[in-house]
Design an enzyme around this catalytic site. Structure first.
Site, PDB file in Angstrom:
ATOM      1  N   PRO A 107      -6.501 -20.093 -24.499  1.00 36.66           N
ATOM      2  CA  PRO A 107      -7.525 -19.701 -23.530  1.00 36.66           C
ATOM      3  C   PRO A 107      -7.949 -18.257 -23.735  1.00 36.66           C
ATOM      4  O   PRO A 107      -7.117 -17.389 -23.983  1.00 36.66           O
ATOM      5  CB  PRO A 107      -6.805 -19.888 -22.189  1.00 36.66           C
ATOM      6  N   GLU A 108      -9.247 -18.014 -23.654  1.00 41.76           N
ATOM      7  CA  GLU A 108      -9.755 -16.674 -23.882  1.00 41.76           C
ATOM      8  C   GLU A 108     -10.175 -16.040 -22.555  1.00 41.76           C
ATOM      9  O   GLU A 108     -10.059 -16.652 -21.491  1.00 41.76           O
ATOM     10  CB  GLU A 108     -10.910 -16.728 -24.874  1.00 41.76           C
TER      11      GLU A 108
END
Length: 297
Positions: free
Chosen positions: A2-3
Protein backbone atom coordinates in the site's frame (compact mmCIF):
# COMPACT_ATOMS: atom_id res chain seq x y z
CA UNK A 1 2.67 -2.58 -0.88
CA UNK A 2 0.00 0.00 0.00
CA UNK A 3 1.25 3.45 -0.91
CA UNK A 4 0.66 6.88 0.60
CA UNK A 5 -2.81 7.49 -0.92
CA UNK A 6 -4.02 4.07 0.22
CA UNK A 7 -2.67 4.63 3.73
CA UNK A 8 -4.24 8.09 3.88
CA UNK A 9 -7.56 6.58 2.79
CA UNK A 10 -7.29 3.99 5.55
CA UNK A 11 -6.61 6.79 8.05
CA UNK A 12 -9.68 8.70 6.90
CA UNK A 13 -11.79 5.55 7.08
CA UNK A 14 -10.66 4.68 10.60
CA UNK A 15 -10.87 8.20 12.03
CA UNK A 16 -14.68 8.43 12.45
CA UNK A 17 -14.70 5.13 14.33
CA UNK A 18 -11.56 5.46 16.43
CA UNK A 19 -11.15 9.12 17.33
CA UNK A 20 -12.46 9.81 20.86
CA UNK A 21 -13.02 6.06 21.39
CA UNK A 22 -11.54 4.21 24.36
CA UNK A 23 -9.55 1.01 23.85
CA UNK A 24 -11.34 -1.21 26.36
CA UNK A 25 -9.47 -4.35 25.27
CA UNK A 26 -6.47 -5.08 23.04
CA UNK A 27 -5.95 -8.67 21.91
CA UNK A 28 -2.50 -9.54 20.55
CA UNK A 29 -2.72 -12.97 18.92
CA UNK A 30 0.96 -13.60 18.13
CA UNK A 31 4.35 -12.52 19.40
CA UNK A 32 5.45 -10.76 16.24
CA UNK A 33 4.63 -9.57 12.75
CA UNK A 34 7.57 -8.30 10.72
CA UNK A 35 9.13 -7.32 14.04
CA UNK A 36 8.27 -8.40 17.60
CA UNK A 37 5.51 -6.45 19.30
CA UNK A 38 6.72 -4.04 22.01
CA UNK A 39 6.92 -5.47 25.52
CA UNK A 40 3.59 -5.07 27.28
CA UNK A 41 1.89 -4.05 24.02
CA UNK A 42 -1.68 -4.84 25.05
CA UNK A 43 -1.30 -3.51 28.59
CA UNK A 44 0.17 -0.20 27.41
CA UNK A 45 -2.81 0.44 25.10
CA UNK A 46 -5.74 -0.94 27.08
CA UNK A 47 -7.89 1.72 28.74
CA UNK A 48 -6.43 4.59 26.70
CA UNK A 49 -8.56 7.00 24.69
CA UNK A 50 -7.63 7.69 21.05
CA UNK A 51 -7.25 11.45 20.64
CA UNK A 52 -6.40 11.55 16.95
CA UNK A 53 -5.32 9.63 13.85
CA UNK A 54 -2.44 10.89 11.73
CA UNK A 55 -0.07 9.69 9.04
CA UNK A 56 3.60 10.17 8.24
CA UNK A 57 4.73 8.75 4.90
CA UNK A 58 3.21 5.23 4.89
CA UNK A 59 2.84 4.99 8.67
CA UNK A 60 -0.46 5.32 10.53
CA UNK A 61 -0.22 7.20 13.83
CA UNK A 62 -2.80 6.63 16.57
CA UNK A 63 -2.39 9.36 19.21
CA UNK A 64 -3.42 8.32 22.72
CA UNK A 65 -4.43 10.44 25.69
CA UNK A 66 -1.17 9.79 27.58
CA UNK A 67 0.88 11.31 24.71
CA UNK A 68 2.03 7.93 23.44
CA UNK A 69 1.52 7.00 19.81
CA UNK A 70 0.63 3.61 18.34
CA UNK A 71 2.60 3.33 15.09
CA UNK A 72 1.30 0.93 12.44
CA UNK A 73 2.66 0.00 9.01
CA UNK A 74 0.58 -2.17 6.66
CA UNK A 75 3.54 -3.87 4.99
CA UNK A 76 2.66 -5.84 1.87
CA UNK A 77 -0.74 -7.27 2.76
CA UNK A 78 -1.96 -5.64 5.96
CA UNK A 79 -5.36 -4.04 6.43
CA UNK A 80 -7.72 -2.89 9.16
CA UNK A 81 -11.28 -4.20 9.29
CA UNK A 82 -14.00 -2.21 11.05
CA UNK A 83 -16.79 -4.17 12.71
CA UNK A 84 -19.89 -2.61 14.29
CA UNK A 85 -23.16 -4.25 15.39
CA UNK A 86 -25.24 -1.92 13.20
CA UNK A 87 -23.19 -1.77 10.00
CA UNK A 88 -21.44 -5.13 9.79
CA UNK A 89 -17.85 -4.93 8.65
CA UNK A 90 -15.79 -3.12 6.04
CA UNK A 91 -12.16 -2.68 5.05
CA UNK A 92 -11.29 1.01 4.59
CA UNK A 93 -8.93 1.61 1.69
CA UNK A 94 -8.90 0.73 -1.99
CA UNK A 95 -5.87 -1.43 -2.75
CA UNK A 96 -4.47 -2.54 -6.09
CA UNK A 97 -4.39 -6.08 -4.72
CA UNK A 98 -7.36 -7.42 -2.73
CA UNK A 99 -7.10 -7.43 1.06
CA UNK A 100 -7.69 -10.56 3.13
CA UNK A 101 -10.74 -11.19 5.31
CA UNK A 102 -9.57 -14.62 6.43
CA UNK A 103 -9.88 -14.69 10.25
CA UNK A 104 -6.81 -16.92 10.47
CA UNK A 105 -4.77 -13.80 9.67
CA UNK A 106 -6.43 -11.54 12.26
CA UNK A 107 -3.44 -10.69 14.46
CA UNK A 108 -4.58 -7.71 16.55
CA UNK A 109 -8.11 -6.92 17.75
CA UNK A 110 -8.98 -3.52 19.22
CA UNK A 111 -12.24 -3.40 21.18
CA UNK A 112 -13.60 0.16 21.22
CA UNK A 113 -16.03 1.94 23.50
CA UNK A 114 -17.72 4.86 21.73
CA UNK A 115 -20.56 7.24 22.52
CA UNK A 116 -22.71 5.63 19.82
CA UNK A 117 -21.92 2.05 20.79
CA UNK A 118 -19.13 -0.53 20.68
CA UNK A 119 -16.94 -1.36 17.69
CA UNK A 120 -14.00 -3.56 16.83
CA UNK A 121 -11.01 -2.76 14.64
CA UNK A 122 -9.11 -5.83 13.48
CA UNK A 123 -5.64 -5.88 11.94
CA UNK A 124 -5.33 -8.65 9.32
CA UNK A 125 -2.05 -9.47 7.57
CA UNK A 126 -1.51 -12.78 5.73
CA UNK A 127 2.15 -12.14 4.87
CA UNK A 128 2.98 -10.48 8.21
CA UNK A 129 5.20 -7.82 6.63
CA UNK A 130 3.39 -5.12 8.57
CA UNK A 131 4.34 -4.12 12.09
CA UNK A 132 3.27 -2.09 15.11
CA UNK A 133 5.29 -0.08 17.60
CA UNK A 134 4.70 2.46 20.37
CA UNK A 135 6.44 5.84 20.51
CA UNK A 136 6.28 9.09 22.43
CA UNK A 137 4.66 12.07 20.72
CA UNK A 138 7.29 14.51 22.02
CA UNK A 139 10.17 12.59 20.44
CA UNK A 140 8.40 11.01 17.49
CA UNK A 141 10.34 12.94 14.84
CA UNK A 142 13.56 11.40 16.15
CA UNK A 143 12.16 7.85 16.18
CA UNK A 144 14.20 5.50 13.95
CA UNK A 145 11.20 5.05 11.65
CA UNK A 146 10.93 8.79 10.97
CA UNK A 147 14.35 10.34 11.45
CA UNK A 148 15.76 11.35 8.07
CA UNK A 149 12.48 11.12 6.15
CA UNK A 150 12.00 13.73 3.45
CA UNK A 151 8.96 16.00 3.14
CA UNK A 152 5.51 14.71 2.26
CA UNK A 153 4.83 14.88 -1.51
CA UNK A 154 1.70 16.95 -0.90
CA UNK A 155 3.20 19.11 1.85
CA UNK A 156 4.44 22.69 1.73
CA UNK A 157 8.11 21.69 2.02
CA UNK A 158 8.00 19.66 -1.18
CA UNK A 159 8.81 21.74 -4.24
CA UNK A 160 11.14 21.81 -7.24
CA UNK A 161 13.88 23.62 -5.32
CA UNK A 162 13.90 20.90 -2.68
CA UNK A 163 14.21 18.22 -5.39
CA UNK A 164 16.94 20.16 -7.16
CA UNK A 165 18.95 20.37 -3.97
CA UNK A 166 18.74 16.63 -3.42
CA UNK A 167 19.22 15.55 -7.06
CA UNK A 168 22.07 17.81 -8.12
CA UNK A 169 25.00 15.77 -9.39
CA UNK A 170 23.24 12.44 -8.98
CA UNK A 171 23.68 9.83 -11.68
CA UNK A 172 21.05 7.55 -10.19
CA UNK A 173 17.98 6.89 -12.36
CA UNK A 174 15.20 9.39 -11.83
CA UNK A 175 12.82 6.73 -10.59
CA UNK A 176 15.30 5.56 -7.94
CA UNK A 177 15.74 9.13 -6.70
CA UNK A 178 11.99 9.60 -6.30
CA UNK A 179 11.71 6.33 -4.38
CA UNK A 180 14.42 7.43 -1.94
CA UNK A 181 12.46 8.18 1.23
CA UNK A 182 15.17 10.62 2.35
CA UNK A 183 14.31 12.80 -0.64
CA UNK A 184 10.51 12.56 -0.49
CA UNK A 185 8.57 10.49 2.05
CA UNK A 186 5.81 8.11 1.09
CA UNK A 187 6.22 7.89 -2.67
CA UNK A 188 6.04 4.32 -3.93
CA UNK A 189 6.36 2.41 -7.15
CA UNK A 190 2.85 2.93 -8.50
CA UNK A 191 2.64 6.70 -8.18
CA UNK A 192 6.23 7.34 -9.28
CA UNK A 193 5.46 5.48 -12.51
CA UNK A 194 2.28 7.50 -12.97
CA UNK A 195 3.92 10.87 -12.22
CA UNK A 196 6.82 10.21 -14.60
CA UNK A 197 4.37 9.36 -17.36
CA UNK A 198 2.46 12.59 -16.80
CA UNK A 199 5.70 14.58 -16.81
CA UNK A 200 6.90 12.76 -19.99
CA UNK A 201 10.13 11.79 -18.25
CA UNK A 202 11.94 8.48 -18.67
CA UNK A 203 12.45 6.48 -15.46
CA UNK A 204 15.99 5.77 -16.76
CA UNK A 205 16.97 9.45 -17.04
CA UNK A 206 19.72 10.59 -14.66
CA UNK A 207 18.23 12.50 -11.74
CA UNK A 208 20.90 15.19 -11.96
CA UNK A 209 19.97 15.99 -15.56
CA UNK A 210 16.95 17.92 -14.26
CA UNK A 211 19.08 20.39 -12.30
CA UNK A 212 20.83 23.43 -13.79
CA UNK A 213 24.53 24.03 -13.22
CA UNK A 214 23.68 26.76 -10.72
CA UNK A 215 21.60 24.26 -8.71
CA UNK A 216 18.23 25.59 -9.78
CA UNK A 217 15.50 23.25 -11.08
CA UNK A 218 14.91 23.01 -14.82
CA UNK A 219 11.37 23.59 -16.13
CA UNK A 220 10.99 19.83 -16.51
CA UNK A 221 11.75 19.32 -12.81
CA UNK A 222 9.20 22.00 -11.94
CA UNK A 223 6.67 20.13 -14.06
CA UNK A 224 7.58 16.80 -12.46
CA UNK A 225 7.01 18.26 -8.99
CA UNK A 226 3.55 19.41 -10.04
CA UNK A 227 2.78 16.00 -11.53
CA UNK A 228 3.78 14.21 -8.32
CA UNK A 229 1.48 16.46 -6.30
CA UNK A 230 -1.38 16.03 -8.76
CA UNK A 231 -1.14 12.24 -8.89
CA UNK A 232 -1.05 11.96 -5.09
CA UNK A 233 -3.92 14.41 -4.61
CA UNK A 234 -6.07 12.69 -7.25
CA UNK A 235 -5.41 9.26 -5.76
CA UNK A 236 -6.33 10.45 -2.26
CA UNK A 237 -9.47 12.11 -3.63
CA UNK A 238 -10.45 8.91 -5.43
CA UNK A 239 -10.00 6.90 -2.27
CA UNK A 240 -11.76 9.50 -0.19
CA UNK A 241 -14.67 10.20 -2.49
CA UNK A 242 -16.81 7.50 -0.87
CA UNK A 243 -15.53 7.71 2.70
CA UNK A 244 -19.07 8.03 3.98
CA UNK A 245 -19.41 4.35 2.99
CA UNK A 246 -16.29 3.15 4.79
CA UNK A 247 -18.27 0.37 6.51
CA UNK A 248 -19.73 -1.12 3.33
CA UNK A 249 -19.49 -4.90 3.26
CA UNK A 250 -17.35 -5.01 0.11
CA UNK A 251 -14.85 -2.50 1.50
CA UNK A 252 -14.52 -0.67 -1.84
CA UNK A 253 -13.59 2.99 -1.49
CA UNK A 254 -11.61 4.43 -4.35
CA UNK A 255 -11.33 4.06 -8.07
CA UNK A 256 -7.98 5.62 -8.97
CA UNK A 257 -6.50 2.25 -9.85
CA UNK A 258 -8.94 2.01 -12.75
CA UNK A 259 -7.36 5.09 -14.33
CA UNK A 260 -3.70 4.03 -14.23
CA UNK A 261 -1.95 5.34 -17.30
CA UNK A 262 1.00 2.94 -17.24
CA UNK A 263 1.24 0.97 -14.01
CA UNK A 264 0.57 -2.76 -14.51
CA UNK A 265 -0.43 -2.10 -18.16
CA UNK A 266 2.53 -3.66 -19.98
CA UNK A 267 1.69 -4.37 -23.62
CA UNK A 268 -1.39 -2.15 -23.62
CA UNK A 269 -1.68 1.05 -25.68
CA UNK A 270 -0.31 4.26 -24.20
CA UNK A 271 -3.21 6.44 -23.08
CA UNK A 272 -1.71 9.71 -24.25
CA UNK A 273 -3.63 11.21 -27.14
CA UNK A 274 -1.80 10.72 -30.43
CA UNK A 275 0.70 8.18 -29.10
CA UNK A 276 0.70 4.84 -30.92
CA UNK A 277 3.24 3.06 -28.76
CA UNK A 278 2.56 0.51 -26.03
CA UNK A 279 3.46 0.49 -22.37
CA UNK A 280 6.71 -1.34 -21.59
CA UNK A 281 7.86 -3.07 -18.42
CA UNK A 282 11.45 -3.03 -17.25
CA UNK A 283 13.03 -3.96 -13.92
CA UNK A 284 14.94 -1.36 -11.91
CA UNK A 285 16.53 -2.30 -8.59
CA UNK A 286 14.32 -5.37 -8.44
CA UNK A 287 11.07 -3.46 -9.02
CA UNK A 288 8.84 -3.37 -12.07
CA UNK A 289 8.78 -0.06 -13.91
CA UNK A 290 6.05 0.75 -16.42
CA UNK A 291 6.50 3.52 -18.97
CA UNK A 292 5.99 4.58 -22.59
CA UNK A 293 9.33 4.73 -24.44
CA UNK A 294 7.91 7.17 -27.02
CA UNK A 295 6.30 9.68 -24.66
CA UNK A 296 8.86 9.55 -21.89
CA UNK A 297 12.35 10.87 -22.59
Amino acid sequence: MPELPEVETVRRGLAPVMEAARLVAVEQRRADLRFPFPTGFSERLTGKRVTGLGRRAKYLLFDLEDDTVLIAHLGMSGSFRIETPADGDGVPGDFHRARSRDPRHDHVVLELEREDGPARVVYNDPRRFGFMAIGERATLAAHPFFAGLGPEPNGNAFDAFHLAGRMAGRNAPLKAALLDQRIVAGLGNIYVCEALWRARLSPRRKAGSLVRRDGRPTPRLVDLTACVRLVIDEAIAAGGSTLRDHMRADGTLGYFQHSFAVYDRAGEPCRRAGCRDTVRRIVQAGRSTFYCPTCQR
